[in-house]
Design an enzyme around this catalytic site. Structure first.
Site: not given
Length: 261
Positions: A155, A168
């Site tokens: 990501s 995250y």
């Protein structure tokens, strides 16, 4: 003018690809894309009904697919998924560790249970998927011919500071570093390990957020003031899965439409 080589295509014929997180979103799109490029596709996720619907669509179009209910955080489940793949198609030579979840909000308001779930799926799940795939490739001989591929969905959050996404982001940064070390560990065994780091994409999970006033302000802060289109990840995936990326390993490919600038 000198003769030019034939322009190559992303032909995945003869490949067996196992894809986690295949029941929705980017994973479902990639499953269809891999099958269209000629790969036999093993669809892995927890929602077997959704997987079977995608499998039916692929087979109706002339492709080959297998749906396997899988929990990426469970070692026995991942071993069983690869066993099922081998029984149906032979050795998996293309592993795409795509399963992931997101819990947001200030870290002081996040529960330990939510943190543990992020680590279990986003980090442990990638470890188990990539490890089991590499073991099979090495044992089955795919790696010896330089055809082994492990592609990890990381990501943009692994590379920058995203407020409200501390846990995250930590799991995605861990995945990025783990993938680089895997690439080094397996480089002489013919397995390429690469990471794709997407920017923000509209999905069924975040639709409501990006339609909200706060979400629209978020989009307005991006240099191009728009979200990344899922289709813009198609070519990076096919390239990394194909023989054309033979000389590429240990790379984090950022595809974010400039959002991180």
């Amino acid at each position: 003018m000198p003769d030019l080589p034939t322009i190559p295509t992303f032909d995945l014929s003869g490949r067996v690809a196992l894809l986690t997180g295949a029941s929705s979103g980017i994973g479902a799109r990639w499953a269809r894309l891999l099958a269209r490029a000629g790969a036999k596709v093993v669809l892995c996720a927890r929602r077997v009904e959704a997987l079977e619907a995608i499998m039916a669509e692929i087979t109706a179009g002339g492709g080959e697919a297998l749906a396997v209910a899988t929990d990426v955080a469970d070692e026995a489940s991942m071993i069983a998924a690869f066993d099922a793949a081998e029984a149906r198609f032979g050795t998996v030579d293309t592993v795409i560790a795509n399963a992931g979840i997101s819990h947001g909000g200030p870290i002081d308001r996040q529960s330990a249970a939510a943190f543990d779930e992020l680590v279990a799926i986003n980090l442990r799940g990638v470890f188990l998927t990539a490890r089991e795939g590499a073991r099979r490739m090495i044992a089955g001989g795919s790696a010896q011919h330089g055809r082994g591929r492990v592609i990890i969905t990381a990501s943009l959050a692994a590379l920058g500071i995203e407020p409200g996404l501390a846990a995250y982001s930590a799991t995605k940064a861990g995945v990025l570093q783990m993938g680089k070390v895997m690439a080094r560990d397996w480089v002489r065994q013919g397995i390429n390990v690469n990471m794709i780091c997407p920017g923000y994409i509209r999905t069924g999970i975040n639709d409501a957020w990006f339609d909200s006033e706060a979400g629209q302000k978020h989009i307005a802060r991006f240099p191009r003031q728009r979200l990344l289109e899922a289709s813009e990840l198609d070519v990076p995936l096919l390239w990394l899965a194909s023989d054309l990326s033979r000389g590429v390993t240990g790379t984090a490919l950022v595809v974010d439409d400039g959002q991180g600038l």
